[in-house]
Design an enzyme around this catalytic site. Structure first.
Site, short mmCIF file in Angstrom:
data_model
loop_
_atom_site.label_atom_id
_atom_site.label_comp_id
_atom_site.label_asym_id
_atom_site.label_seq_id
_atom_site.Cartn_x
_atom_site.Cartn_y
_atom_site.Cartn_z
N ALA A 57 0.84 -1.19 0.00
CA ALA A 57 0.00 0.00 0.00
C ALA A 57 0.88 1.24 0.00
O ALA A 57 2.00 1.21 0.50
CB ALA A 57 -0.88 0.00 1.23
N GLU A 109 -0.06 -9.58 -0.84
CA GLU A 109 -1.49 -9.92 -0.89
C GLU A 109 -1.97 -10.00 -2.34
O GLU A 109 -2.77 -10.87 -2.70
CB GLU A 109 -2.31 -8.88 -0.12
N GLY A 120 0.64 -5.22 0.81
CA GLY A 120 -0.34 -5.34 -0.28
C GLY A 120 0.26 -6.00 -1.51
O GLY A 120 -0.45 -6.64 -2.29
N GLU A 156 2.87 -5.13 7.65
CA GLU A 156 1.88 -4.17 8.15
C GLU A 156 1.94 -3.98 9.66
O GLU A 156 1.74 -2.89 10.18
CB GLU A 156 0.47 -4.61 7.76
N1 COA Z 1 4.48 3.54 0.32
C1 COA Z 1 5.00 4.75 0.04
N2 COA Z 1 6.31 4.98 -0.07
C2 COA Z 1 7.12 3.95 0.10
C3 COA Z 1 6.67 2.66 0.40
C4 COA Z 1 5.27 2.47 0.50
N3 COA Z 1 4.75 1.28 0.77
N4 COA Z 1 7.71 1.83 0.53
C5 COA Z 1 8.81 2.58 0.30
N5 COA Z 1 8.45 3.85 0.05
C6 COA Z 1 9.36 4.97 -0.27
C7 COA Z 1 10.21 5.38 0.89
O1 COA Z 1 9.55 6.31 1.71
C8 COA Z 1 11.40 5.98 0.20
O2 COA Z 1 11.04 7.25 -0.23
P1 COA Z 1 12.11 8.44 -0.35
O3 COA Z 1 13.12 7.95 -1.31
O4 COA Z 1 11.30 9.59 -0.78
O5 COA Z 1 12.64 8.57 1.05
C9 COA Z 1 11.55 5.11 -1.05
O6 COA Z 1 10.27 4.49 -1.22
C10 COA Z 1 12.62 4.05 -0.96
O7 COA Z 1 12.43 3.32 0.26
P2 COA Z 1 13.65 2.85 1.15
O8 COA Z 1 13.07 2.18 2.32
O9 COA Z 1 14.58 3.99 1.38
O10 COA Z 1 14.35 1.82 0.16
P3 COA Z 1 14.93 0.39 0.43
O11 COA Z 1 15.35 -0.11 -0.91
O12 COA Z 1 15.87 0.43 1.57
O13 COA Z 1 13.68 -0.51 0.92
C11 COA Z 1 11.46 -1.46 0.92
C12 COA Z 1 12.59 -0.80 0.09
C13 COA Z 1 10.27 -1.65 0.01
C14 COA Z 1 11.95 -2.80 1.46
C15 COA Z 1 11.11 -0.56 2.13
O14 COA Z 1 10.89 0.74 1.64
C16 COA Z 1 9.90 -0.98 2.90
O15 COA Z 1 10.00 -1.80 3.78
N6 COA Z 1 8.74 -0.36 2.59
C17 COA Z 1 7.55 -0.54 3.34
C18 COA Z 1 6.83 -1.75 2.89
C19 COA Z 1 5.55 -1.91 3.68
O16 COA Z 1 5.54 -1.82 4.89
N7 COA Z 1 4.47 -2.13 2.97
C20 COA Z 1 3.22 -2.34 3.60
C21 COA Z 1 2.46 -1.10 3.59
S1 COA Z 1 0.97 -1.34 4.53
#
Ligand code: COA
Ligand code: ADP
Length: 720
Positions: free
Chosen positions: A61, A103, A100, A123
């Site tokens: 999400a 999912e 998501g 989440e």
């Molecule tokens: N929604 C919105 N923005 C997101 C995002 C999400 N689900 N996941 C990552 N981003 C953004 C980060 O805020 C960051 O933005 P910025 O560059 O403006 O700071 C960018 O994407 C890169 O994320 P970052 O965490 O720095 O990169 P990474 O390569 O180290 O890790 C992920 C990538 C996907 C593993 C990590 O971002 C993550 O764990 N995201 C959350 C996933 C999550 O919890 N999803 C469930 C949502 S309910």
């Protein structure tokens, strides 16, 4: 935003396009609906492959959308219609399938993962649960115990583990889209077409289901005290095990509504963005900062192989950075190199990778440091020695080598004064054990060059740390704020509380361990040595009133008295608590402590009074937070987000309250101010209870929201 492409074999390829992680924004959700309906209505298309742009399937999400009301199409019906499709839909998972994203993959009929992909339902770490069917489909696919583990911890699993668990059908080291297309093609030719649909499958019910769910509930309550999301996750999985899919989905949605509206989810989302944002805005005002590009760190050196040095060497090697470890004491070198080898081997075994030991070289002196881009000094915490080592490094290394110190208490600028190019000196305050703890305070001295700071900030990220830039002041940010907290805890003992009462209140608030159990674990002598060096351990006992330090402010010598008796904590079998012998793990209240405290109080003419949980929390936590306001006022951290990240990542402050500054904002700044004033009136000789001017100013301004504080602070600094 989803791209529709026709590919050979009568297939449609749907690519989610929302960089950087293809999060499921409104446009992406709409894009999935549009492209799916196009694929399903085209008689020429026999199957569908779903993938993500830039070889990242989907990061879940779009967390940025959580701030406002839900708009656009919902995920649940979107995913249900993918699952209901009469043509095979195969997810080609590369990079990440998180939240998501996973999912979505579970709604597909088959899943192919690239060998480097990571999958998970994180989440819970955002105060939520996977509410697009994740809590109902995953247990149906992999069973209740494994689903509980993944959903309640939010941990990511590798493609190989996902295969073992049964989350994916195949793992490839080639192009996952091609393998997925191959599968879609062959399945589409099968007659009859029997597509696996998770929602239609029963959840496997182990015979001991009730006991299993009960144990899981007890475990999450123990692990994350006061956190709502892990509890809701267990309830949702229980629904998957006990109810038909439709009813389970209703339960999932109800639980999600409760969580979504809770302060905890907002606090955890704030933590998520804060951790990614720190260091991007500005440096603490003491340091110069521009947009200097970080310099490459191709090779590093660590000086001193004590506890800290060993952990730092491991962190470098594990990140793939060749490192020279210098230790002048032959015995320590032997012991240190063995310890490093052991840590790297265990780490490699855990990751299923090869040990990085080949990247470590050992040396007994500084002769061999010509090719090193950055040095971390981790010798004894002694200013004269460190200055000497810095002076030697300054000639042993190339002139532009960055010289970093792991000092936790010395003045960085005095170290910088010992070298030829003080602008290349930066502090790297690791926390023990350095290869495990995620926090790195990057200490900027008044002379540190922006490029040097930028390099260390980026290096921290490569080492797997959360780097936070802080100014150079005693204790930096984390330990500076800890002092008032520890002091309050011990004053409470003087005034009538017991160690277990104080710890109980803090643990109830959400800390994994209260202050006294924590100091027993790290050893009471550590603080004792520091206090003696600072000249705080004073003349001590002045009968008839609370003890004072040499500087005249109130000082509690209780910890010093324990140390004098050889009660150094867990390692000696007793400290604030009693253990089953030296090194014992379980802390038991020590009946001896009661008499000890009574005797101490009577010597000082202190009368014990009943102290409630509220007072314990307010005095300990608000004293710490108050110091946080002072840190901001002094420009030692760039913003409240930086302070909160330091506390949540480095000091186990419960993330579901956002951190000390976010928590204060959530409680209400006027209320915090009011309580501090109240306690300061009662204890006028305790400076940390005197409300900071910044707190007063924010309250006078009508308590602006936390993301506006940085502007207020900037205003204060520009007036100076
Ligand atoms: N929604 C919105 N923005 C997101 C995002 C999400 N689900 N996941 C990552 N981003 C953004 C980060 O805020 C960051 O933005 P910025 O560059 O403006 O700071 C960018 O994407 C890169 O994320 P970052 O965490 O720095 O990169 P990474 O390569 O180290 O890790 C992920 C990538 C996907 C593993 C990590 O971002 C993550 O764990 N995201 C959350 C996933 C999550 O919890 N999803 C469930 C949502 S309910
Ligand atoms: P820690 O703070 O990491 O727990 P110590 O203070 O015990 O560890 O370790 C510091 C290490 O630094 C010791 O092993 C000591 O021998 C080593 N050391 C001290 N001075 C030098 C020096 N000039 N060069 C290399 N190593 C040194």
């Amino acid at each position: 935003m989803a791209r529709y492409t026709r590919i050979p074999g009568s297939l449609a390829l749907i690519t989610l396009t929302n960089p950087p992680v293809n999060a499921l924004s409104i446009a992406v959700r709409q894009g999935i609906i549009d492209t799916m309906s196009r694929a399903l209505s085209d008689p020429e298309v026999k199957g569908v492959v779903l993938c993500g742009e830039n070889r990242k399937f989907c990061g879940g999400a779009d967390i940025r959308e959580f701030a406002g009301p839900m708009k656009g199409p919902h995920l649940v019906p979107t995913f249900d219609s993918i699952e209901a499709a009469e043509k095979p839909v195969v997810a080609a998972i590369e990079g990440v399938a998180l939240g998501g994203g996973l999912e979505l993959a579970l709604a597909c009929h088959y899943r192919i993962a690239h060998v480097k992909a990571r999958l998970g339902l994180p989440e819970v770490t955002l105060g939520l649960l996977p509410a697009a069917g994740g809590t109902q489909r995953l247990p149906r696919l992999i069973g209740v115990p494994a689903a509980l583990d993944l959903i309640t911890t939010g941990r990511h699993v590798s493609a190989q583990e996902a295969l073992k668990l049964g989350i994916v059908d195949r793992v490839t080291d080639g192009d996952a889209r091609e393998v997925a297309a191959e599968l879609a093609r062959s399945v589409s030719a099968e007659r009859p077409l029997a597509l696996p649909r998770l929602s239609a499958q029963p959840t496997p019910r182990p015979p001991d289901l009730d006991a299993l769910l009960e144990a899981a509930m007890a475990q999450v309550r123990r692990r994350a005290r006061g956190a709502l999301a892990p509890v809701a996750c267990v309830q949702a999985v229980a629904a998957a095990a006990n109810l038909p899919y439709g009813q389970g989905m209703r339960k999932e949605s109800e639980l999600m509504d409760t969580l979504f509206g809770s302060g905890q989810a907002r606090a955890l989302q704030y933590c998520f963005f804060s951790q990614r944002a720190v260091g991007k805005w500005s440096m603490p005002s003491g340091a110069r900062w521009d947009n200097s590009a970080p310099r490459p760190v191709r090779k590093a050196a660590v000086i001193g192989l004590g506890t800290m040095g060993r952990g730092i060497v491991v962190a470098f090697a594990r990140a793939g950075i060749p490192v020279v470890a210098v230790e002048m004491d032959a015995k320590q070198l032997e012991a240190g190199s063995q310890a490093v080898a052991g840590m790297l081997e265990r780490d490699a075994a855990r990751r299923g990778a090869e040990s990085a030991l080949g990247l470590v070289r050992y040396a007994a002196d500084l002769r061999d440091l010509r090719e090193v881009d950055l040095v971390v000094e981790a010798v004894f915490e002694d200013l004269a020695l460190k200055r000497q080592v810095f002076g030697e490094l300054s000639t042993a290394c190339e002139p532009d080598t960055l010289l970093c110190s792991n000092t936790s208490s010395l003045d960085l600028d005095q170290l910088a004064a010992a070298v030829r190019r003080p602008e290349l000196v930066v502090g790297m305050h690791f926390f023990a054990p350095a290869h495990v703890m995620k926090l790195l305070e990057v200490v900027c001295g008044p002379r540190s060059a922006p490029a040097a700071v930028a390099t260390v900030m980026q290096l921290g990220k490569r080492l797997g740390k959360v780097s936070v830039a802080v100014g150079s002041c005693p204790g930096f940010v984390g330990n500076r704020m800890l002092m008032p907290y520890l002091r309050q805890a011990s004053f409470l003992l003087e005034e009538g509380a017991s160690p277990e009462q104080v710890d109980g209140a803090l643990e109830e608030f959400g800390f994994p361990m209260g202050v006294f159990r924590m100091s027993d674990m790290s050893g009471l002598d550590v603080g004792w040595r520091v206090r003696k060096e600072l000249g705080l351990t004073g003349p001590g006992v002045a009968p008839g009133e609370p003890a004072r330090s040499r500087q005249g402010s109130r000082y509690c010598p209780l910890a010093d008295l324990l140390c004098e008796q050889g009660r150094l904590g867990q390692k000696t079998g007793s400290g604030w608590y009693l253990y089953d012998g030296p090194g014992g793990q379980e802390a038991r209240p020590d009946p001896w402590m009661r008499g000890f405290l009574e005797e101490y109080r009577s010597l000082h003419g202190l009368r014990a009074r009943p102290i409630g949980q509220q007072e314990v929390l307010e005095r300990c936590l608000y004293a710490l937070t108050n110091e946080g306001f002072r840190v901001l006022e002094d420009g030692m951290a760039a913003g409240p987000e930086d302070v909160d990240v330091i506390y949540v990542v480095g000091y186990s402050w419960p993330a579901h309250t956002g951190g000390p500054m976010f928590h204060a904002a959530a409680v209400g700044l006027p209320a915090v101010l009011d309580r501090l004033e109240h306690y300061h009136r009662a204890h006028p000789d305790v400076p940390e209870l005197q409300p900071s001017p910044l707190l007063r100013k924010l309250v006078a301004m009508g308590s602006p929201p936390i993301h506006k504080w940085r502007e207020v602070i900037k205003g204060i600094h520009s007036q100076l």
